[in-house]
Motif scaffolding. Structure first.
Motif, mmCIF file in Angstrom:
data_model
loop_
_atom_site.group_PDB
_atom_site.id
_atom_site.type_symbol
_atom_site.label_atom_id
_atom_site.label_comp_id
_atom_site.label_asym_id
_atom_site.label_seq_id
_atom_site.Cartn_x
_atom_site.Cartn_y
_atom_site.Cartn_z
ATOM 1 N N LEU A 125 12.764 3.480 4.834
ATOM 2 C CA LEU A 125 12.957 2.662 4.864
ATOM 3 C C LEU A 125 12.818 2.198 6.289
ATOM 4 O O LEU A 125 13.803 2.097 7.116
ATOM 5 N N ASN A 126 11.721 1.437 6.722
ATOM 6 C CA ASN A 126 12.407 0.168 8.673
ATOM 7 C C ASN A 126 11.811 -0.698 8.264
ATOM 8 O O ASN A 126 10.344 -1.047 6.917
ATOM 9 N N THR A 173 4.040 7.504 1.801
ATOM 10 C CA THR A 173 4.186 6.259 2.648
ATOM 11 C C THR A 173 3.578 5.445 1.761
ATOM 12 O O THR A 173 3.117 5.489 1.186
ATOM 13 N N THR A 197 7.241 -6.741 7.691
ATOM 14 C CA THR A 197 6.627 -5.749 7.198
ATOM 15 C C THR A 197 7.582 -4.815 6.986
ATOM 16 O O THR A 197 8.874 -4.733 7.814
ATOM 17 N N LYS A 245 3.972 0.839 2.381
ATOM 18 C CA LYS A 245 4.128 0.005 3.278
ATOM 19 C C LYS A 245 4.212 -1.942 2.553
ATOM 20 O O LYS A 245 2.830 -1.866 2.100
ATOM 21 N N THR A 281 4.821 -6.104 3.259
ATOM 22 C CA THR A 281 4.139 -6.890 4.449
ATOM 23 C C THR A 281 3.719 -8.276 3.598
ATOM 24 O O THR A 281 4.198 -8.482 2.127
ATOM 25 N N THR A 334 0.749 -1.196 -0.091
ATOM 26 C CA THR A 334 0.107 0.165 -0.293
ATOM 27 C C THR A 334 1.087 1.140 -0.028
ATOM 28 O O THR A 334 2.127 1.850 0.095
ATOM 29 N N TYR A 335 0.330 1.946 -0.749
ATOM 30 C CA TYR A 335 1.011 3.576 -0.699
ATOM 31 C C TYR A 335 0.319 4.931 -0.659
ATOM 32 O O TYR A 335 -0.619 4.168 -0.768
ATOM 33 N N THR A 350 7.982 -0.683 6.199
ATOM 34 C CA THR A 350 7.386 0.557 6.222
ATOM 35 C C THR A 350 8.154 1.994 5.709
ATOM 36 O O THR A 350 9.722 2.035 5.836
ATOM 37 N N GLY A 351 8.191 3.038 5.113
ATOM 38 C CA GLY A 351 8.755 4.042 5.121
ATOM 39 C C GLY A 351 8.105 5.312 4.509
ATOM 40 O O GLY A 351 7.204 5.229 3.923
ATOM 41 N N ASP A 352 8.731 6.207 4.328
ATOM 42 C CA ASP A 352 8.487 7.551 4.072
ATOM 43 C C ASP A 352 9.196 7.647 2.889
ATOM 44 O O ASP A 352 10.917 7.573 2.159
#
Length: 182
Positions: free
Chosen positions: A169-170, A114, A140, A116, A118, A103-104, A142-144
């Motif tokens: 990114l995380n 953002t 997962t 994401k 998964t 998703t973004y 995630t990122g900005d």
């Protein structure tokens, strides 16, 4: 009978570090050095967490492993599914990532947003300290993100040129590990 502070300190060290004489540790500074080595939990199955971050969209990122093992290294990312290799100081882990959700959210006024991803995962085995370890879990990412603006005012979503994108990114992946029978 009076108990001296030094004797209490030695007793505490002897209780906290079984199998080592109190004199083997010159001070408390030696304890953090012991924590950075890969150590398997005494009773499988064990829980593992791999976490990391990156400030670009490269195919690898630095990671830290905690839980049943304590180690660090890097992971080559198979973001859309496939094999990924976690290269750590005490060996490698081979991970199969199942294609998952993506998703973004991109704000057209700022061209930032953002993302994401998964995925389910299977740990297929490894080398070194991770030899014979398998497991299942999830990951997962995630990122900005921030993309450049086009001349017409729209956001440039051409990810073929990752240098034009800014991202933080995380990654968090967790799994339950068990030794392979055999």
């Amino acid at each position: 009978m009076r108990i001296h502070k030094r004797a209490m300190k030695r007793l505490a060290l002897a209780l906290a570090v079984p199998g080592m004489a109190a004199g083997a540790l010159a001070g408390f500074a030696a304890a953090p050095a012991l924590a950075s080595t890969a150590q398997q939990s005494a009773r499988p199955p064990v829980f593992e967490r791999i976490s990391g971050f990156s400030n670009d969209l490269s195919s690898s990122m630095n990671v830290q492993v905690t839980g049943g093992y304590f180690d660090n290294g890097s992971v080559s990312l198979g973001l859309l599914g496939g094999l990924a290799t976690v290269s750590l100081t005490q060996g490698t882990q081979t991970v199969y990532l199942l294609p998952g959700g993506f998703t973004y959210n991109l704000h057209p006024g700022t061209c930032s947003g953002t993302i994401k991803l998964t995925a389910g995962l299977y740990i297929l085995g490894g080398t070194g300290a991770y030899s014979g370890v398998t497991g299942t879990g999830s990951a997962t990412l995630t990122g900005d993100i921030s993309v450049p603006r086009q001349f017409n005012g729209g956001c440039n979503l051409n990810i073929a040129n990752p240098m034009s994108l800014a991202a933080h990114l995380n990654l968090v992946a967790t799994a339950t590990l068990s030794p392979t029978a055999g």
